[in-house]
Design a protein around this motif. Structure first.
Motif, PDB file in Angstrom:
ATOM      1  N   ILE A   1     -20.628  -0.246  25.037  1.00  6.06           N
ATOM      2  CA  ILE A   1     -21.296  -0.030  26.327  1.00  6.06           C
ATOM      3  C   ILE A   1     -22.410   0.991  26.176  1.00  6.06           C
ATOM      4  CG2 ILE A   1     -20.929   0.890  28.646  1.00  6.06           C
ATOM      5  CD1 ILE A   1     -18.225  -0.475  28.634  1.00  6.06           C
ATOM      6  N   TRP A  27      -9.458  -1.858  20.539  1.00 10.60           N
ATOM      7  CA  TRP A  27     -10.459  -2.397  21.448  1.00 10.60           C
ATOM      8  C   TRP A  27     -10.881  -1.364  22.490  1.00 10.60           C
ATOM      9  CZ3 TRP A  27      -9.814  -3.698  26.789  1.00 10.60           C
ATOM     10  CH2 TRP A  27     -10.942  -4.290  27.343  1.00 10.60           C
ATOM     11  N   CYS A  73      -5.093 -10.368  22.788  1.00  7.33           N
ATOM     12  CA  CYS A  73      -4.582 -11.122  23.934  1.00  7.33           C
ATOM     13  C   CYS A  73      -3.723 -12.296  23.486  1.00  7.33           C
ATOM     14  CB  CYS A  73      -5.741 -11.637  24.770  1.00  7.33           C
ATOM     15  SG  CYS A  73      -6.588 -10.371  25.668  1.00  7.33           S
ATOM     16  N   ALA A  74      -4.172 -13.022  22.459  1.00  2.00           N
ATOM     17  CA  ALA A  74      -3.384 -14.154  21.974  1.00  2.00           C
ATOM     18  C   ALA A  74      -2.039 -13.675  21.437  1.00  2.00           C
ATOM     19  CB  ALA A  74      -4.163 -14.891  20.890  1.00  2.00           C
ATOM     20  N   PHE A 115     -10.319  -8.103  20.816  1.00  2.00           N
ATOM     21  CA  PHE A 115      -9.680  -8.261  22.120  1.00  2.00           C
ATOM     22  C   PHE A 115      -9.040  -9.636  22.255  1.00  2.00           C
ATOM     23  CE2 PHE A 115     -10.168  -9.120  26.788  1.00  2.00           C
ATOM     24  CZ  PHE A 115      -9.200  -8.243  27.184  1.00  2.00           C
ATOM     25  N   SER A 116      -9.738 -10.681  21.809  1.00  2.00           N
ATOM     26  CA  SER A 116      -9.169 -12.026  21.941  1.00  2.00           C
ATOM     27  C   SER A 116      -7.923 -12.161  21.079  1.00  2.00           C
ATOM     28  CB  SER A 116     -10.202 -13.071  21.559  1.00  2.00           C
ATOM     29  OG  SER A 116     -10.611 -12.903  20.227  1.00  2.00           O
ATOM     30  N   THR A 159     -15.056  -8.137  20.800  1.00  2.00           N
ATOM     31  CA  THR A 159     -14.594  -9.359  21.465  1.00  2.00           C
ATOM     32  C   THR A 159     -13.548 -10.071  20.616  1.00  2.00           C
ATOM     33  OG1 THR A 159     -16.776  -9.568  22.431  1.00  2.00           O
ATOM     34  CG2 THR A 159     -15.359 -11.482  22.555  1.00  2.00           C
TER      35      THR A 159
END
Lengths: 176, 176
Positions: free
Chosen positions: B167, B159, B124-125, B120-121, B117
């Protein structure tokens, strides 16, 4: 005759065990689809996404930044998805039935995974740009910093409300 | 004596069933910890995170943007985590044992969730800011746009490699 004792004794019947059900069943946890907690989560997701959408869409200069356009698209999708599932939850509660069909649960799980990932990525991208404008460049005088921050925070809140739905759906799917 | 037949016949022993294992066991899927596929996933996560870290850290102006500093921190954490679990996987493969302990699997699952997470964040930023610099402001002449893009893309690849681990671990945990 007293020497002769019955050699066959009645034995107790073994307890009835249902082998079809696994050991850990999580059928009635609040937050799963068809429960009041699930409906509350959907309502929170929908409200936060809607507030984020309206705050961001009312700023005049959001179309000039790609990440803000993406945020508007993502929270629109999130609000539509959450509204649809809230309606499905209301129906399930009214007819007093849960969603036991694995296909339905897997559809909900995949949809929740996609929409929450989109919302989270859009919130992160917007947060990066908001922090860039506000802290790194100090250009809050010319920009709607507080509105951008509010919209980003609401998108994060929508993601926070969407995560339990996804995790519970996925857990239900995996434990079947 | 030919009239007397044995009234007790030997019956076949019922097949040995282990009631402790649930019906759907997913014990040997490639990609789970302790398998070669899992080791490959860890290696991919580590490599992509390391490439992203080195590309971003060699740009001179990454400390001026908060999101890029966050990306450096997140991919550092991701590479350390993936390296540790790769070593654990190599050990498990060498001694030919899997990770069956639910506590270990839940620790791996939670750690994978947190690191992926974060990665990924951060990706994205960084993507939001890279697109802002490159497309919206057209200031690629003064900035290391291609390096920022490479680092962001490598963080996304890391990621992508981390998601199957998370998963599969979560699925193993839930189906126990």
């Amino acid at each position: 005759m007293s020497m002769v004792r019955p050699s066959v004794h009645p034995v107790e019947a073994p307890p009835l065990t249902d082998h079809a059900t696994p050991i850990h069943t999580m059928k009635d946890i609040q937050g799963m689809p068809g429960t009041l907690g699930g409906l509350l989560l959907r309502f929170l997701q929908f409200s936060f996404a809607l507030v984020s959408l309206s705050v961001m869409a009312t700023t005049s200069d959001f179309p000039s930044v790609t990440a803000f356009r993406y945020l508007v698209a993502a929270v629109s999708l999130q609000s539509l998805w959450s509204l649809s599932l809230a309606i499905a939850d209301i129906y399930a509660i009214l007819v007093r039935r849960g969603f036991r069909n694995p296909r339905i649960v897997s559809l909900f799980s995949v949809g929740d995974g996609i929409t929450s990932t989109l919302t989270f990525s859009a919130a992160c991208a917007s947060a990066g740009i908001t922090v860039l404008i506000g802290n790194d460049l100090n250009e809050c005088a010319q920009n709607h910093c507080s509105r951008f921050e509010t919209a980003t925070a609401m998108a994060f809140m929508s993601w926070f409300a969407a995560s339990p739905s996804f995790i519970l759906n996925f857990w239900t799917l995996a434990s079947k």
